[in-house]
Enzyme design. Sequence first.
Site, PDB file in Angstrom:
ATOM      1  N   ASP A   9       1.337  -1.231   0.130  1.00  0.00           N
ATOM      2  CA  ASP A   9      -0.364   0.236  -0.248  1.00  0.00           C
ATOM      3  C   ASP A   9       0.632   1.389  -0.268  1.00  0.00           C
ATOM      4  O   ASP A   9       2.076   1.260   0.449  1.00  0.00           O
ATOM      5  CB  ASP A   9      -0.873  -0.132   1.015  1.00  0.00           C
ATOM      6  N   ASP A  11      -0.342   5.041   0.911  1.00  0.00           N
ATOM      7  CA  ASP A  11      -0.135   5.725   2.277  1.00  0.00           C
ATOM      8  C   ASP A  11      -0.452   5.131   3.523  1.00  0.00           C
ATOM      9  O   ASP A  11      -1.101   4.241   3.301  1.00  0.00           O
ATOM     10  CB  ASP A  11      -1.553   7.111   1.513  1.00  0.00           C
TER      11      ASP A  11
END
Length: 212
Positions: A9, A11
């Site tokens: 991922d 952020d």
Amino acid sequence: MRYQGIIFDLDGVICFTDKYHYKAWKALADEIGVYFDETINNRLRGVSRMASLDIILERSDREYSQEEKEQMAAKKNGMYRELLEQMTPADLSDEVRETLDALRLSGAKLAIGSSSKNAKLILNRIGLGEYFDAVSDGTNITHSKPHPEVFLKGAEFLGLDPKDCLVVEDALAGIDAAVAGGFDGAGIGEAATHEKVTWPLKTFADLKEIQG
Ligand code: B16
Ligand code: MG
């Protein structure tokens, strides 16, 4: 090497854009007179742009049409992208950079699996524009996390099977997405508390021990 592929991922895992999302959503919320604070902002982590707007509008006393909502989301995104110009390679920590390099040396292929439609801009700003073997992001999916699409596409881009890949996430919905797609999940922050996480992480560098 435990995993042939590792999908990160963006952020909350590789870098932190919360404060820019917050500033841009806050400016929009102030403009339309809707209460918004950092606690509400925390609920937007890993959530798509339009779903984030719906959460903010829970406190609005009027209904907005789809067209108005799209205009608001576009306005927020313009402000957000302007704020992202402040990011530099200094926003990538030494720990993340060194861990990524070690994981690559283990022989694993590395990919991004992010809900953001701005992932490529962010990667460029922090100096990782050409670093990953594949980038699956908000521009190539129709379903947001907790749907597994973003990670399934990431594995497909790498030419790997989900069972041979690890997903690294900071959001509970991200671990749900990983599990739904047949991936092992490593959780950092709140995601480390998910009952179905394979590897709860204390620090990002823990990934080196897991990968072996
Ligand atoms: P954008 P991730 C997510 O990225 C963010 O955590 C979330 O706060 C944001 O609303 C979402 O991307 C959409 O971002 O407006 O840039 O398309 O955690 O999946 O990397
Ligand atoms: Mg995240």
